[in-house]
Design a protein around this motif. Sequence first.
Motif, PDB file in Angstrom:
ATOM      1  N   VAL A  65      -3.516   6.027  -3.797  1.00 26.58           N
ATOM      2  CA  VAL A  65      -2.271   4.949  -4.030  1.00 26.58           C
ATOM      3  C   VAL A  65      -1.109   5.879  -3.142  1.00 26.58           C
ATOM      4  CG1 VAL A  65      -0.489   4.335  -5.572  1.00 26.58           C
ATOM      5  CG2 VAL A  65      -3.001   4.030  -6.164  1.00 26.58           C
ATOM      6  N   LEU A  80       1.896   4.358 -15.878  1.00 28.53           N
ATOM      7  CA  LEU A  80       0.963   5.050 -14.902  1.00 28.53           C
ATOM      8  C   LEU A  80       1.268   6.511 -14.571  1.00 28.53           C
ATOM      9  CD1 LEU A  80       0.740   2.141 -12.177  1.00 28.53           C
ATOM     10  CD2 LEU A  80      -1.083   3.007 -13.905  1.00 28.53           C
ATOM     11  N   LEU A  82       0.347   9.083 -11.482  1.00 29.18           N
ATOM     12  CA  LEU A  82      -0.242   8.995 -10.023  1.00 29.18           C
ATOM     13  C   LEU A  82      -0.073  10.808  -9.766  1.00 29.18           C
ATOM     14  CD1 LEU A  82       1.493   6.349  -8.022  1.00 29.18           C
ATOM     15  CD2 LEU A  82      -0.902   6.312  -9.289  1.00 29.18           C
ATOM     16  N   PRO A 235      -4.744   7.855  -8.824  1.00 28.79           N
ATOM     17  CA  PRO A 235      -4.424   7.063 -10.054  1.00 28.79           C
ATOM     18  C   PRO A 235      -5.247   7.774 -11.234  1.00 28.79           C
ATOM     19  CG  PRO A 235      -5.873   5.595  -8.718  1.00 28.79           C
ATOM     20  CD  PRO A 235      -5.688   6.934  -7.996  1.00 28.79           C
ATOM     21  N   VAL A 242      -4.436   0.951 -13.016  1.00 32.29           N
ATOM     22  CA  VAL A 242      -3.223   0.293 -12.028  1.00 32.29           C
ATOM     23  C   VAL A 242      -3.233  -1.287 -12.432  1.00 32.29           C
ATOM     24  CG1 VAL A 242      -2.116  -0.175  -9.762  1.00 32.29           C
ATOM     25  CG2 VAL A 242      -3.159   2.067 -10.316  1.00 32.29           C
TER      26      VAL A 242
END
Length: 545
Positions: A65, A80, A82, A235, A242
């Motif tokens: 991502v 989320l 990352l 992710p 996601v």
Amino acid sequence: MGVAYDYDVVIVGGGHNALVAAAYLGRAGKSVLVLERLSQVGGAAVSAEAFPGVDARLSRYSYLVSLLPPRIIDDLGLHLTLARRRVSSYTPDPATGGETGLLVTVDDDARTAESFAAIGAPDDARQFDLFSEDCRQLTETLWPTLMEPLLTRSEARDRVIAGGDARADEVWDAMIEQPIGAVIERTHENDLVRGVLLTDALIGTFAGAFDEDLEQNRCFLYHLIGQGDGRWDVPVGGMGAVSGELALAARREGASIRTDAEVIAVTPDGRVRFLEGAPREERTVTARWVLSGVSTPTLDALLDASGFERTARTGTPGGHPREGSQVKVNLMLTRLPRLKDESVRPEEAFAGTFHINESWSQLEEARQQALAGSIPSPLPCEIYCHTLTDPSILSEELQASGAHTLTVFGLHVPDHLLDGMDEGDARAALTRAVLESLDSVLAEPIEDVIMRDPSGALCVETKTTKDLDHILGLPKGNIFHGGLDWPFLEDDEPRETPAQRWGVSTGHDRILLCGSGARRGGAVSGLGGHNAAMAVLEADTTAGR
């Protein structure tokens, strides 16, 4: 008296962009229905247990991502994480048979400089940094505009020059107006270093460094523009995390999501026909707006089925269906393989992007082989090891055993090379090309460390352009839904309507693009969904709805 519609918005396709659009529109009080042909939402942004009996959930198609804005995460309340990778890239040097290589770290400048010197390119170390600084004059300025109405080319150029240094106008010309190969060749001497830079212009795109249509430049810009600095993050939990969060957000905001619902026709007045249930029954819903998260050719076919004019994007260079040019191979390993380069530990080399056979000359030779109708040998590849950054996709038992996943992305495999081939034969040939490319830079055969599932089969999963076309509906396997566009309008392009200003227009006023086929689409970004939602809300506000 107004027409009574079933929904304010019907969204065709349930990819991650469609879910973003549904969440934003639901939050604004719109009634929204999402129709997804497959049994799960997420499109290419999904996780799966790829190997029977092996407790690992791999990011099956999309894997990293970069272009997902933090604002979307915050706006939609997504939970989320990352994760930043510790290394930018490692590239074995074909000039030494992989005995040496180029390691580019994230925060150890001295180590990176030593690595440039080890491959005989000490002068390119500084040029490499200067090139990155030049790129950021573009990316840091243009990145925030991706969630705004489109600028024109002149406005975008003026903004870059106003926000940059004295060389900003030269940077714009080098990156936007001239083939990207020219500036790379002019500023760097080493064949390997040039190749590392060029790969960002080629991923998923069958192009050359000096192509006049500048598709490679647009690909390069989108690979570097994310977050303004071009980093690609992992992710945590896999790509399915996601899409899972986006689906939760869409439902939380009141959107209705139906899976196993295959849209078979749409009309410009908002009538959508689809098949649902077992046995399959045809149903019809109506909406004031139809958002298309599917590819433009797929949308064209849905309009054809209703007897209406096709609706390819007007006035945009990406409206034509360029073919995809990649193969993706997912591997499950018992451990990381040993390298020929003993100065770099496998845990370092695989922590970032591992480039294989991607020097400047190798990339061009591979392109020429593909142009001549052959699968390139050696095949240029890039490797990503999700589990070095995020082991959570593995069971505790696999983590304790030292197992890892590898994602290998092969370049310069245009879709037409597979035309006329049996799909099984094509998949086997590409798998062999990928594994042979890997073997060329490793100190041991990759097959020695590939895990076997309980049946004894090697844990190797290959996805070709044909697979992406047949399974996900990506035309000719193009991961961008077609050719990429500049993230700005040409000076003479219309921007009278909200859809035009937000880059989501079609040939029909009430049908908008919300997927990777939108003006600023491509990759896992949510931008197409966000911008389509903004166009709907702007139009409804203007109309007093």
